[in-house]
Design an enzyme around this catalytic site. Structure first.
Site, short mmCIF file in Angstrom:
data_model
loop_
_atom_site.label_atom_id
_atom_site.label_comp_id
_atom_site.label_asym_id
_atom_site.label_seq_id
_atom_site.Cartn_x
_atom_site.Cartn_y
_atom_site.Cartn_z
N GLU A 1 0.84 -1.21 0.00
CA GLU A 1 0.00 0.00 0.00
C GLU A 1 0.87 1.26 0.00
O GLU A 1 0.54 2.25 -0.64
CB GLU A 1 -0.94 0.00 1.21
CG GLU A 1 -1.96 -1.13 1.20
CD GLU A 1 -2.72 -1.25 -0.11
OE1 GLU A 1 -3.17 -0.23 -0.65
OE2 GLU A 1 -2.85 -2.39 -0.61
N TRP B 1 1.79 1.76 -3.47
CA TRP B 1 0.70 2.40 -4.24
C TRP B 1 0.79 3.92 -4.09
O TRP B 1 0.60 4.68 -5.04
CB TRP B 1 -0.68 1.94 -3.74
CG TRP B 1 -1.23 0.72 -4.43
CD1 TRP B 1 -1.31 -0.54 -3.92
CD2 TRP B 1 -1.80 0.66 -5.75
NE1 TRP B 1 -1.88 -1.38 -4.85
CE2 TRP B 1 -2.19 -0.67 -5.97
CE3 TRP B 1 -2.01 1.59 -6.77
CZ2 TRP B 1 -2.79 -1.09 -7.16
CZ3 TRP B 1 -2.60 1.18 -7.96
CH2 TRP B 1 -2.99 -0.14 -8.15
N TRP C 1 -21.78 11.78 -18.99
CA TRP C 1 -22.26 11.65 -17.60
C TRP C 1 -23.67 12.23 -17.50
O TRP C 1 -24.01 13.18 -18.22
CB TRP C 1 -21.33 12.42 -16.65
CG TRP C 1 -19.88 12.05 -16.76
CD1 TRP C 1 -18.89 12.77 -17.34
CD2 TRP C 1 -19.26 10.85 -16.27
NE1 TRP C 1 -17.69 12.11 -17.26
CE2 TRP C 1 -17.88 10.92 -16.60
CE3 TRP C 1 -19.73 9.72 -15.59
CZ2 TRP C 1 -16.97 9.91 -16.28
CZ3 TRP C 1 -18.82 8.72 -15.26
CH2 TRP C 1 -17.47 8.82 -15.59
N ASN D 1 -10.70 2.47 3.27
CA ASN D 1 -10.31 2.29 1.86
C ASN D 1 -11.32 1.45 1.07
O ASN D 1 -11.71 1.81 -0.03
CB ASN D 1 -8.93 1.65 1.77
CG ASN D 1 -8.52 1.41 0.33
OD1 ASN D 1 -8.45 2.35 -0.46
ND2 ASN D 1 -8.30 0.16 -0.05
N TRP E 1 -16.55 11.45 -12.25
CA TRP E 1 -15.69 11.12 -11.10
C TRP E 1 -15.07 12.38 -10.49
O TRP E 1 -14.74 12.40 -9.31
CB TRP E 1 -14.61 10.11 -11.51
CG TRP E 1 -13.72 10.54 -12.64
CD1 TRP E 1 -13.94 10.30 -13.97
CD2 TRP E 1 -12.49 11.26 -12.57
NE1 TRP E 1 -12.92 10.84 -14.72
CE2 TRP E 1 -12.00 11.43 -13.90
CE3 TRP E 1 -11.73 11.78 -11.52
CZ2 TRP E 1 -10.82 12.10 -14.19
CZ3 TRP E 1 -10.54 12.44 -11.82
CH2 TRP E 1 -10.10 12.60 -13.14
N TRP F 1 -9.79 7.71 -7.57
CA TRP F 1 -11.02 8.02 -8.33
C TRP F 1 -10.92 7.52 -9.77
O TRP F 1 -11.88 6.97 -10.31
CB TRP F 1 -11.32 9.53 -8.27
CG TRP F 1 -12.11 9.82 -7.04
CD1 TRP F 1 -11.64 10.25 -5.84
CD2 TRP F 1 -13.52 9.61 -6.87
NE1 TRP F 1 -12.66 10.32 -4.93
CE2 TRP F 1 -13.83 9.94 -5.53
CE3 TRP F 1 -14.54 9.17 -7.70
CZ2 TRP F 1 -15.12 9.85 -5.02
CZ3 TRP F 1 -15.83 9.08 -7.20
CH2 TRP F 1 -16.11 9.41 -5.88
P1 FAD Z 1 -3.65 2.02 5.64
O1 FAD Z 1 -4.50 0.98 4.99
O2 FAD Z 1 -3.23 1.78 7.01
O3 FAD Z 1 -2.39 2.20 4.68
C1 FAD Z 1 -1.20 2.86 5.13
C2 FAD Z 1 -0.87 3.99 4.19
O4 FAD Z 1 -0.61 3.48 2.88
C3 FAD Z 1 -1.98 4.99 3.99
O5 FAD Z 1 -2.04 5.92 5.03
C4 FAD Z 1 -1.61 5.60 2.65
O6 FAD Z 1 -0.59 6.56 2.78
C5 FAD Z 1 -1.07 4.41 1.90
N1 FAD Z 1 -2.14 3.78 1.13
C6 FAD Z 1 -2.98 2.80 1.53
N2 FAD Z 1 -3.81 2.44 0.52
C7 FAD Z 1 -3.50 3.23 -0.52
C8 FAD Z 1 -3.99 3.34 -1.86
N3 FAD Z 1 -4.95 2.55 -2.33
N4 FAD Z 1 -3.46 4.27 -2.65
C9 FAD Z 1 -2.45 5.09 -2.21
N5 FAD Z 1 -1.94 5.01 -0.98
C10 FAD Z 1 -2.44 4.09 -0.14
N6 FAD Z 1 -5.22 8.03 0.21
C11 FAD Z 1 -4.70 9.18 0.63
O7 FAD Z 1 -3.67 9.17 1.32
N7 FAD Z 1 -5.28 10.38 0.34
C12 FAD Z 1 -6.42 10.46 -0.42
O8 FAD Z 1 -6.90 11.56 -0.69
C13 FAD Z 1 -6.99 9.25 -0.88
N8 FAD Z 1 -8.15 9.26 -1.61
C14 FAD Z 1 -8.65 8.07 -2.08
C15 FAD Z 1 -9.81 8.08 -2.88
C16 FAD Z 1 -10.34 6.92 -3.39
C17 FAD Z 1 -11.57 6.97 -4.29
C18 FAD Z 1 -9.75 5.68 -3.08
C19 FAD Z 1 -10.32 4.39 -3.60
C20 FAD Z 1 -8.61 5.64 -2.27
C21 FAD Z 1 -8.04 6.83 -1.77
N9 FAD Z 1 -6.89 6.82 -0.96
C22 FAD Z 1 -6.35 8.01 -0.54
C23 FAD Z 1 -6.18 5.56 -0.64
C24 FAD Z 1 -6.60 4.88 0.69
O9 FAD Z 1 -8.01 4.76 0.72
C25 FAD Z 1 -6.13 5.64 1.91
O10 FAD Z 1 -4.74 5.90 1.83
C26 FAD Z 1 -6.36 4.84 3.19
O11 FAD Z 1 -7.72 4.50 3.30
C27 FAD Z 1 -5.96 5.68 4.41
O12 FAD Z 1 -6.25 5.01 5.59
P2 FAD Z 1 -5.09 4.41 6.50
O13 FAD Z 1 -4.10 5.49 6.80
O14 FAD Z 1 -5.71 3.70 7.64
O15 FAD Z 1 -4.41 3.41 5.46
#
Ligand code: FAD
Length: 435
Positions: free
Chosen positions: A258, A261, A289, A324, A342, A365
């Site tokens: 993650e 990502w 849309w 997420n 979107w 998105w």
């Molecule tokens: P954890 O699951 O604990 O993950 C640890 C860290 O890994 C996160 O804090 C983040 O920095 C990174 N990470 C995890 N999943 C992703 C992912 N899919 N993509 C990129 N980085 C990831 N993340 C953001 O940081 N900012 C946003 O604005 C954002 N918007 C999103 C919008 C959509 C539509 C989707 C599907 C995902 C988005 N994410 C975003 C990715 C992800 O949802 C969040 O990073 C995550 O939910 C944050 O919660 P956590 O810190 O508990 O993550």
């Protein structure tokens, strides 16, 4: 202030003293260092006056100021445009070099170019360091020297490239005695910025290795609280990505993926800045849309009649956070079932999320809309009922956020899932007919 040449460290999205690359370079440069923070009105002017991210930043700035004052220094904080801050600073101080950590968003790149041009006209330099991600710019490229646009081969190369040196901390915290010695400066509060205290509370920074070890099993279940909640800390740099990556490497491959990502989306934004306003794959900009304002309001308010969607939107509205798995479901529902652009959803998330990060939000998105670099195929449409049954089987998450679910007070579904699915498939097929 004094006449001897000084260096500046410009804090931006790296609000910490320890293991901060640019700060370390400044503090070990041989000249006294003035720490600077700018409340940038180019950014603040677009925010609501109770934006919780401003509260988060203010608190960090105040904490840093207290710390610098204990060292006989202070935090030079400015409210206005960065260029004006540097005009003032260069008129007051003989500045040699301004150090900062690199930011990869288009606005930040333009801002830094502008500041750099001004500084060189004033006889000073801007020096940018890599701190926010492990690999940047052209660090991870295909064999043919091109940026990756698919995650799996990108992550494979990322892991191959990773060496111990990439995770070595920069011990900036050990050199605070090299800060410029000055009298305490003004401390900023909400009112100085024209803001009020935000209503969302950021989660504390907890680097829980036990959580990392169960992350792969729990991360998809929104009721289980199996994710780290460190997003806001990575966003504003209150934790070092090197430290978090080193822990992930030791405790959880899935957590590491993650973090990769996050690095991937930041690289995509840097290489392909057109994603900020358009689809990564331009054909997707032809989708017709429906953009119903009424349906959009129901989605924003968590009143679609689809419980997992509504629970997610209410979690977002009430806490500034959404899990997420539920971000994926709510985003897919908006683009596919409601056939709403979107970019409307992206903007709504950007306004609400405490951990809002342009690159990951845009990437997430575009993934959900199918228009992204490595996106879900457009014909794979999440069914919000099946998603709820799979990821919230006991309806713990739904019941927490939608207490009236199952009663007559709960709204009827905004669309029929089968009809909405067919409508989306038709709109996507038409847009992509000649691709
Ligand atoms: P954890 O699951 O604990 O993950 C640890 C860290 O890994 C996160 O804090 C983040 O920095 C990174 N990470 C995890 N999943 C992703 C992912 N899919 N993509 C990129 N980085 C990831 N993340 C953001 O940081 N900012 C946003 O604005 C954002 N918007 C999103 C919008 C959509 C539509 C989707 C599907 C995902 C988005 N994410 C975003 C990715 C992800 O949802 C969040 O990073 C995550 O939910 C944050 O919660 P956590 O810190 O508990 O993550």
């Amino acid at each position: 202030m004094k006449e001897q040449p000084v260096n500046i460290f410009w804090f931006r999205r790296d609000l910490r003293v320890s293991d901060n690359h640019g700060f370390y370079r400044a503090l070990t440069s041989g000249k006294p260092v003035l720490p600077v923070f700018i409340f940038d009105t180019n950014i603040l002017n677009d925010l609501e006056d109770n934006d919780s991210r401003v509260t988060f930043i203010l608190r960090q700035v105040q904490k840093l100021q207290e710390l610098f004052e204990k060292q006989g220094s202070s935090f030079w904080v400015y409210h206005g445009r960065p260029i004006d801050a540097f005009k003032l600073l260069t008129s007051e101080l003989p500045i040699d070099t301004v150090y900062a950590n690199q930011d990869y968003e288009p606005y930040a790149i333009a801002r830094d170019n502008h500041v750099e041009t001004f500084l060189s006209s004033a006889g000073a330099r801007l020096k940018l360091l890599k701190d926010h991600i492990i690999f940047h710019e052209d660090d991870v490229l295909t064999g043919g020297g091109k940026p990756y646009t698919v995650f799996t081969p990108y992550s494979k190369k990322w892991k191959e490239k990773l060496a111990e040196a990439d995770l070595q901390p920069f011990p900036s915290e050990k050199y605070l005695s090299n800060l410029l010695q000055i009298v305490p400066l003004k401390t900023y509060h909400h009112a100085d910025l024209g803001f009020r205290h935000g209503s969302f509370t950021a989660p504390p920074l907890i680097l829980d290795t036990t959580l990392m070890e169960s992350y792969a099993l729990k991360r998809d279940f929104p009721a289980s609280e199996g994710t780290s909640r460190i997003g806001v800390h990575l966003r504003f740099g209150t934790v070092s990505i090197r430290l978090v990556t080193a822990l992930a490497l030791k405790h959880s491959e899935s957590f590491l993926n993650e973090l990769i990502w996050r690095n991937f989306y930041i690289d995509i934004l840097w290489h392909f800045p057109h994603v900020v306003s358009g689809a990564f794959k331009p054909a997707y900009d032809r989708i017709q849309w429906i953009n119903s304002e009424k349906d959009f309001s129901r989605w924003c308010e968590g009143m679609t009649g689809y419980p997992i969607v509504d629970a997610g939107m209410r979690q977002l509205n009430e806490t500034g956070y959404m899990h997420n798995r539920v971000r994926m479901i709510t985003a897919s529902f908006l683009c596919k079932h409601l056939l709403i652009d979107w970019r409307w959803g992206e903007a709504y998330f950007a306004e609400k999320l405490l951990d809002f990060e342009l690159a990951s939000n845009n990437g997430g998105w575009q993934w959900a809309a199918g228009s992204g670099c490595d996106a879900v195929p457009y014909f794979r449409i999440f069914n919000p009922i099946l998603q709820m049954e799979k990821f919230d089987p006991d309806k713990e998450f739904v019941n927490k956020w939608v207490p009236e679910y199952g009663t007559s007070r709960y709204p009827r579904p905004v669309v029929d899932l089968d009809l909405a699915r067919e409508r989306a498939l038709k709109a996507y097929k038409e847009a992509l007919a000649d691709v």
